[in-house]
Design a protein around this motif. Structure first.
Motif, PDB file in Angstrom:
ATOM      1  N   TRP A   1       0.863  -1.309  -0.208  1.00 56.86           N
ATOM      2  CA  TRP A   1      -0.079   0.060  -0.023  1.00 56.86           C
ATOM      3  C   TRP A   1       0.833   1.232   0.055  1.00 56.86           C
ATOM      4  O   TRP A   1       0.495   2.709  -1.045  1.00 56.86           O
ATOM      5  N   ALA A   2       2.256   1.426   0.631  1.00 56.05           N
ATOM      6  CA  ALA A   2       3.260   1.890   1.014  1.00 56.05           C
ATOM      7  C   ALA A   2       3.706   2.996  -0.801  1.00 56.05           C
ATOM      8  O   ALA A   2       3.495   4.144  -0.449  1.00 56.05           O
ATOM      9  N   GLN A   3       4.134   1.469  -0.866  1.00 55.54           N
ATOM     10  CA  GLN A   3       4.404   1.326  -2.831  1.00 55.54           C
ATOM     11  C   GLN A   3       3.494   2.491  -3.213  1.00 55.54           C
ATOM     12  O   GLN A   3       3.944   3.008  -4.777  1.00 55.54           O
ATOM     13  N   ALA A   4       2.283   1.971  -3.408  1.00 59.91           N
ATOM     14  CA  ALA A   4       1.029   2.171  -4.338  1.00 59.91           C
ATOM     15  C   ALA A   4       1.021   3.648  -4.083  1.00 59.91           C
ATOM     16  O   ALA A   4       0.308   4.895  -4.893  1.00 59.91           O
ATOM     17  N   PHE A   5       0.579   4.243  -3.295  1.00 56.68           N
ATOM     18  CA  PHE A   5      -0.102   5.370  -2.855  1.00 56.68           C
ATOM     19  C   PHE A   5       1.576   6.364  -3.257  1.00 56.68           C
ATOM     20  O   PHE A   5       1.617   7.595  -3.571  1.00 56.68           O
ATOM     21  N   GLY A   6       2.974   6.040  -2.916  1.00 58.78           N
ATOM     22  CA  GLY A   6       4.282   6.276  -2.851  1.00 58.78           C
ATOM     23  C   GLY A   6       4.510   6.189  -4.391  1.00 58.78           C
ATOM     24  O   GLY A   6       4.766   7.780  -4.465  1.00 58.78           O
ATOM     25  N   ALA A   7       3.467   5.486  -5.436  1.00 59.34           N
ATOM     26  CA  ALA A   7       3.795   5.923  -6.788  1.00 59.34           C
ATOM     27  C   ALA A   7       2.440   7.004  -7.492  1.00 59.34           C
ATOM     28  O   ALA A   7       3.175   7.636  -8.662  1.00 59.34           O
ATOM     29  N   LEU A   8       1.281   7.128  -6.394  1.00 54.65           N
ATOM     30  CA  LEU A   8       0.883   7.988  -7.271  1.00 54.65           C
ATOM     31  C   LEU A   8       0.889   9.873  -6.504  1.00 54.65           C
ATOM     32  O   LEU A   8       0.783  10.003  -7.720  1.00 54.65           O
ATOM     33  N   ALA A   9       2.003   9.487  -5.307  1.00 54.49           N
ATOM     34  CA  ALA A   9       2.329  11.166  -5.014  1.00 54.49           C
ATOM     35  C   ALA A   9       3.699  11.374  -6.237  1.00 54.49           C
ATOM     36  O   ALA A   9       3.318  12.547  -6.767  1.00 54.49           O
ATOM     37  N   ALA A  10       3.915  10.439  -6.336  1.00 50.47           N
ATOM     38  CA  ALA A  10       5.086  11.371  -7.475  1.00 50.47           C
ATOM     39  C   ALA A  10       4.788  11.095  -9.142  1.00 50.47           C
ATOM     40  O   ALA A  10       4.855  12.290  -9.531  1.00 50.47           O
TER      41      ALA A  10
ATOM     42  N   ALA B   1      -2.745  -3.603  -5.037  1.00 52.23           N
ATOM     43  CA  ALA B   1      -2.869  -2.397  -4.090  1.00 52.23           C
ATOM     44  C   ALA B   1      -3.109  -0.624  -5.136  1.00 52.23           C
ATOM     45  O   ALA B   1      -3.755   0.100  -4.956  1.00 52.23           O
ATOM     46  N   SER B   2      -2.092  -1.109  -6.433  1.00 50.68           N
ATOM     47  CA  SER B   2      -1.890   0.140  -7.644  1.00 50.68           C
ATOM     48  C   SER B   2      -3.214   0.530  -7.776  1.00 50.68           C
ATOM     49  O   SER B   2      -3.932   1.746  -7.884  1.00 50.68           O
ATOM     50  N   ASN B   3      -4.131  -0.331  -8.107  1.00 53.37           N
ATOM     51  CA  ASN B   3      -5.682  -0.663  -9.327  1.00 53.37           C
ATOM     52  C   ASN B   3      -6.117  -0.011  -8.442  1.00 53.37           C
ATOM     53  O   ASN B   3      -7.110   1.113  -8.582  1.00 53.37           O
TER      54      ASN B   3
ATOM     55  N   ALA C   1       5.895 -13.362 -12.824  1.00 51.82           N
ATOM     56  CA  ALA C   1       6.325 -11.572 -12.110  1.00 51.82           C
ATOM     57  C   ALA C   1       6.048 -12.807 -10.075  1.00 51.82           C
ATOM     58  O   ALA C   1       5.647 -13.625  -9.929  1.00 51.82           O
ATOM     59  N   PRO C   2       7.075 -11.840  -9.659  1.00 52.66           N
ATOM     60  CA  PRO C   2       6.986 -12.354  -8.118  1.00 52.66           C
ATOM     61  C   PRO C   2       5.618 -11.728  -7.747  1.00 52.66           C
ATOM     62  O   PRO C   2       5.285 -10.506  -7.871  1.00 52.66           O
ATOM     63  N   LYS C   3       5.806 -12.482  -6.591  1.00 54.67           N
ATOM     64  CA  LYS C   3       4.221 -11.934  -5.593  1.00 54.67           C
ATOM     65  C   LYS C   3       4.545 -10.450  -5.620  1.00 54.67           C
ATOM     66  O   LYS C   3       2.741  -9.958  -5.599  1.00 54.67           O
ATOM     67  N   GLY C   4       5.187  -9.785  -4.772  1.00 55.03           N
ATOM     68  CA  GLY C   4       5.406  -8.992  -4.470  1.00 55.03           C
ATOM     69  C   GLY C   4       5.370  -7.666  -5.611  1.00 55.03           C
ATOM     70  O   GLY C   4       4.157  -6.288  -4.900  1.00 55.03           O
ATOM     71  N   PHE C   5       5.426  -7.673  -7.070  1.00 56.41           N
ATOM     72  CA  PHE C   5       4.864  -7.946  -8.091  1.00 56.41           C
ATOM     73  C   PHE C   5       3.348  -7.236  -7.952  1.00 56.41           C
ATOM     74  O   PHE C   5       2.247  -6.195  -8.459  1.00 56.41           O
TER      75      PHE C   5
END
Length: 430
Positions: free
Chosen positions: A1-10, A244-246, A234-238
């Motif tokens: 979730w943190a990575q998804a919101f970070g991407a949106l902030a970018a 989450a990004s969706n 792809a890896p499960k983390g992806f």
């Protein structure tokens, strides 16, 4: 979730940089949307050309008289159940009623005429005058096919194409009417897709609540693309990040568009600038998200079509700065603007009235007093209007009762992948 919101902030930072850079480079083009309106109309005509080309090639086998789902049976069933011409056209608006024997030649003529009109406009036609008439005609021709197309034309993108075409045909002057209408379409498409997934919480088979949907989506989607196999392994983390990004893109990015549109009408230049940045940010996210979906799967022309309403998020300055697309000549408010203003206001009011049940469909299932417990996905709603006075003025026989505009599909509810299958059933032809 943190990575998804970070991407949106970018993406938000990129949107702000795009907005400020384009405003500094082309200040005279800020707030003008001639290029976006023209590009949206041409892109819609390109989708029409693709749709009519497909129809010309396949419809005889699909819905012809000897096809899998003959269209004449749809019309004959309506004829048996409805006695008046008004009621038949209300149920199935189609120019194919004019074909006396409901022949395959009528299908061919409708498809060929649509292709002949849409292709030149897509390659370089103008939005004004004849271009707008061609757009409206293509709407009527494509609706004539899709309304009798049975299961082969029962997908959400058929209604989305018709609604997009109707919005692109709104008056060019003043620009804000068509721009706001297209932004509303982009907003409800994206938010509707997000809410349909959010409301799947508790159904463990859907995979949206535990972020595992993408672990099987790339394999079980309708038509995997060449990239689907790589993404599936792809890896499960992806996969967790992708799911989450969706959610973040479909649920939170539209709020940026909404807030941005509100800030743009305030009388404070600083807030207006922030609003423009939010709108451009949403446009970038919307377009790039659809590009990612195009690369990871094949949903016919749906994702290409979904890009079109987001073009209204970019004014002429942003499009010139991003793509080098020159804005058409615009002399500003004048006699044409003044004459079109009542039409624009009436069109916006009519669109708002048509979309009232669409709004209720988005927020209704979440309300405690709602009678509907489920969100409608890819559907239209009853909107009844009386045309008796108009018919009397035109001296034609009025219908016996008010007309229902539902079959015109001018305002629709959308959603996508409310559930993701864990297995994929395939037919083996030997």
């Amino acid at each position: 979730w943190a990575q998804a919101f970070g991407a949106l902030a970018a993406f938000a930072a990129v949107g702000a940089a795009t907005a400020s850079g384009s405003a500094a480079a082309f200040p005279e083009l800020v707030g003008r949307f001639g290029a976006a309106r023209a590009l949206s109309a041409r892109a819609t005509m390109a989708i029409f050309a693709l749709g009519f080309g497909i129809a010309l090639r396949q419809n005889k086998a699909l819905i012809g008289r000897q096809g899998l789902a003959p269209y004449h049976k749809v019309l004959e069933r309506v004829e048996r159940n409805r006695t008046s011409t008004w009621s038949r056209v209300e149920a199935v608006p189609s120019l194919l009623w004019l074909s006396k024997n409901k022949t395959d030649s009528a299908l061919t003529v409708v498809s060929a005429l649509g292709l002949a009109l849409s292709l030149p406009c897509a390659l370089g036609g103008a939005l004004h005058g004849g271009g707008r008439l061609a757009l409206i005609t293509c709407y009527a021709l494509y609706a004539s096919i899709s309304n009798v197309g049975g299961p082969f034309y029962g997908y959400g993108w058929e209604s989305q194409l018709l609604e997009t075409a109707a919005l692109c045909a709104l008056p060019s002057h003043p620009e804000w009417g068509g721009v706001l209408a297209l932004r509303w379409l982009a907003f409800k498409i994206m938010l509707g897709a997000g809410l349909i997934k959010l409301r799947a919480r508790g159904r463990t088979s859907d995979g949206w609540h535990d972020l595992t949907a993408m672990t099987t989506f790339f394999e079980t989607q309708p038509l995997p693309s060449p990239m689907s196999r790589r993404l599936h392994f792809a890896p499960k983390g992806f996969h967790l990040f992708a799911t989450a990004s969706n959610h973040v893109i479909e649920l939170f990015a539209p709020l940026g568009l909404l807030i941005g549109c509100v800030l743009r009408i305030l009388p404070f230049s600083g807030l207006r600038s922030v609003g423009r940045s939010l709108v451009v940010f949403y446009g970038l996210v919307h377009v790039l998200f659809q590009v990612a979906l195009i690369g990871s799967g094949n949903l016919s022309f749906l994702n290409y079509l979904t890009i079109i309403p987001a073009l209204a998020c970019f004014d002429d300055a942003a499009l010139m700065w991003l793509l080098g697309i020159a804005a058409p000549t615009n002399t500003g408010p004048g006699l044409r603007w003044i004459l079109n203003l009542p039409l624009a206001l009436g069109s916006v009011a009519f669109i708002a009235w048509l979309n009232k049940p669409v709004y209720e469909n988005l927020v209704g299932p979440a309300r405690k007093d709602s009678t509907s417990k489920r969100q409608v996905m890819n559907g239209s709603f009853d909107r009844v209007v009386s045309i008796r006075r108009l018919c009397e003025k035109l001296r034609i026989a009025p219908p016996s009762r008010p007309l229902n505009l539902r079959s015109l599909r001018l305002a629709n509810a959308f959603g996508a992948f409310g559930s993701v299958q864990r297995t994929r059933d395939l037919l083996v032809v030997e």
